[in-house]
Design an enzyme around this catalytic site. Sequence first.
Site, PDB file in Angstrom:
ATOM      1  N   SER A  38      -2.146  15.427 -57.117  1.00 32.36           N
ATOM      2  CA  SER A  38      -2.970  16.377 -57.113  1.00 32.36           C
ATOM      3  C   SER A  38      -3.251  17.260 -55.686  1.00 32.36           C
ATOM      4  O   SER A  38      -1.908  17.663 -55.261  1.00 32.36           O
ATOM      5  CB  SER A  38      -4.619  16.133 -57.575  1.00 32.36           C
ATOM      6  OG  SER A  38      -5.134  17.559 -57.823  1.00 32.36           O
ATOM      7  N   HIS A  59      -4.201  14.390 -66.232  1.00 31.02           N
ATOM      8  CA  HIS A  59      -3.934  14.367 -64.768  1.00 31.02           C
ATOM      9  C   HIS A  59      -4.183  13.023 -63.995  1.00 31.02           C
ATOM     10  O   HIS A  59      -5.334  12.742 -63.447  1.00 31.02           O
ATOM     11  CB  HIS A  59      -5.159  15.385 -64.150  1.00 31.02           C
ATOM     12  CG  HIS A  59      -4.891  15.889 -62.761  1.00 31.02           C
ATOM     13  ND1 HIS A  59      -4.016  16.721 -62.614  1.00 31.02           N
ATOM     14  CD2 HIS A  59      -5.623  15.707 -61.581  1.00 31.02           C
ATOM     15  CE1 HIS A  59      -4.050  16.860 -61.056  1.00 31.02           C
ATOM     16  NE2 HIS A  59      -4.940  16.261 -60.658  1.00 31.02           N
ATOM     17  N   ASP A 113      -1.701  17.605 -68.993  1.00 27.54           N
ATOM     18  CA  ASP A 113      -2.612  17.933 -67.895  1.00 27.54           C
ATOM     19  C   ASP A 113      -2.767  19.343 -68.078  1.00 27.54           C
ATOM     20  O   ASP A 113      -2.085  20.245 -67.601  1.00 27.54           O
ATOM     21  CB  ASP A 113      -1.747  17.667 -66.682  1.00 27.54           C
ATOM     22  CG  ASP A 113      -2.683  17.798 -65.463  1.00 27.54           C
ATOM     23  OD1 ASP A 113      -3.752  18.310 -65.434  1.00 27.54           O
ATOM     24  OD2 ASP A 113      -2.143  17.362 -64.449  1.00 27.54           O
TER      25      ASP A 113
END
Length: 761
Positions: free
Chosen positions: A356, A499, A468
């Site tokens: 991320s 995610h 995601d």
Amino acid sequence: MRLFYLVTALGLLVSPAAVPGGVEHGGATSGGTVSGGTAPAGVTPASGEAADAAIGNATPAGAASGSATSDRGASDRAEWDRAGLDRAKSDRAGLDRVGVDRVGVDRGGLDRAGSDRAGAGHAESAGSGHVGSAGSAHAASADITAPVGAAPSGTMTPPDPTAPPTAPAANPPPRNTPHIVIAGGMTRPVFSYQDAIRETVYVDTPVDSDHDGEHDRVAVYVTRPKETGHGLKVASIIEASPYYGGTVNTPYHPADVTDRPRLAPWQPPTAPWTPPDHTFVYYDNYFVSRGYAVLAASTLGTGESTGCPGAVSPEETTAMKTVVEWLTGKATAHTADGRKAEAGWSTKNVAMAGKSYDGTLPLATAATGVEGLKTIVSISGVGSWYDYYRANGGVVAPAGYEGEDADLHAEVVLTRKNPAVCAPEMRRLEKDMDRTSGDYNQFWAARNFIAKARNLRASVLVTGGLNDWNVKPDQFLDLWQALGRAGVPRKLWIHQARHDDPIDVRQQVWLDTLDRWFAHWLYGVENGIMSEPKVDLERAPGQWTTAPDWPDPKARTVTLSLNGRRGFVDAPSRTAEQLTERPDRPDPNRLIYLTPKLTAPARLSGTPKVRLKAAVDGSSPYLTALLVDYGEDTRFAGFSATGQRWCFGDSVPGDSGCRTVRRYVTRRTPYEIVTRGWLDVRNRRSASLTEEIEKGRTYAFGWPLVPYDHVFKPGHRIGLVIMATDHEYTLRYPAGTKVTVTGGELDLPLDGWAPTRGYGG
């Protein structure tokens, strides 16, 4: 004008020109890799290999005593294309030269992938020396022996600036000399994680993001084998993150709009400062014993670092570049007491990895072209901040974080001491990101790393989840294609989860891939990883395949016509799911177009695109398209934790090399929203330009949906839902906007089924 609120099942007309595993409980082993204890020197490899290869260090070990310092119709079509659908973001070209794609950011420490590892220590490995291999499914093309830290031959040569370091031939070092062991193309755990040197250094950067007259300093927590204190040189893996210092509770911006988008009030945090926590990093638990240093670097304005957070600002990127430069001897660092800290133990070969935000920082840093950064691993990273918080001129939230924006993320991670000093920078972020118009501007261009792919010297391993909707699949596709155009060595993993980190999806297979990737790019091991198919794709939960590229080159565009004059009225309080269900019934708040039942499988692979001729009358500027698979089926419903634990690496008190096992969850459903896309109608020509529309006038609108890979099964129907507000993603303007659609087309990149030309009703 009277509107006809109809649901059509007439079938989409085809344009004639367009048809063409590891252990799941605690223990000493993981996926067949020995991780508990070190075999005596000279032990015969259990796999029956004739010998392990070694990368040794020419400097004798000496007495080893480790430090324990704590420290993301032809004419009509031409008109529609001019409207923006096929412009491929060319309107951004000038701005993109100054920046990189948006960063995918998760609030509240969402990316603390290792936070579930607390518990008893497992699977320690101790000692140094030459250890027998437990075997590997990946045989090295050639074993090598070379001194660690020797000047890599052929590194960064002009013809191939991303080539891994080449290990020169040498005789094996004496068995009592610390050295890195390579077997089966991977490194082996021969160093003690428990006895590793742990220290915090503060890297001096050339930026002053808080404008206090002093250069910002980045706090870096280093974990390295104790033998590096006595001459051993090792490669480095950096996970740079804003989350080591925790997060601050900050209110979301309001998603409901009465007159214009507004911001939530913000004040600097006043809670007592708390020390950073580095235990959620998992690279150290696995790779330190295998001969790497692992560095946890706090981004500007977080934890013990000075400066201000900037949502991967140019200053933040420069700071991370400087950390790499410290490892290559081109920057300085100091200890807490002011002593100069040198990385004499570094081979000057560096990797960056993370998920991320932590997977975006490697992209930003690599886009600077910094020397020494040989490879990066970007897990669910954001290549373009704009495409994370915006879509074709519209303010669009990442799933689950409605009301978040770039400024808010910076405020959430502002955990430095004396955070009030950053208040002016936070106010500047609020202004520059322009939440009112949603236009692409210099702020977003500076955070567009995909546009800088040509600058990369590092190879790239990219991963992302098809489910995601936080860091959406367009991020990894746009990045993947830009890397290909730039000739950057690359590999792509696409999984079915959300995610999530691939270590949780594929466990030991992921760790083995990382091991081989780092061994190749940081230690010059010729293990064949770059000769394998470029793409690993999970077609369905647990069903993996490989491919030479993605999207599938066999997919061909099928263009379906949207017939008739129809309209609807925006109802922002209704969700996409409510507007998608029951396609057989009329609904005044959306349009549905359906194909007949499919007679053969149709695999979608790539980016669907929609073009409409429509008039919009009202306050909401949004048009939303949903691509739907109608048909009863068992489908993905989540990726959830189980009651099991999996120990993959080494542990010390307070930092366990174990994780909670996660499993896919499925359920029977009558339909699935496969993908979606949004447009601000005021940005019909360009994401960089807002142009108001005239009431009752028909315009040509075009926009892409998020790329996807999905199989529509025989007997199912492909549906296209057109609506205005997408309740969970877009801003919500007052209800009542009227949309009248007079025609359109849908482009689908399909492999397999194609409808009979002219089918309709």
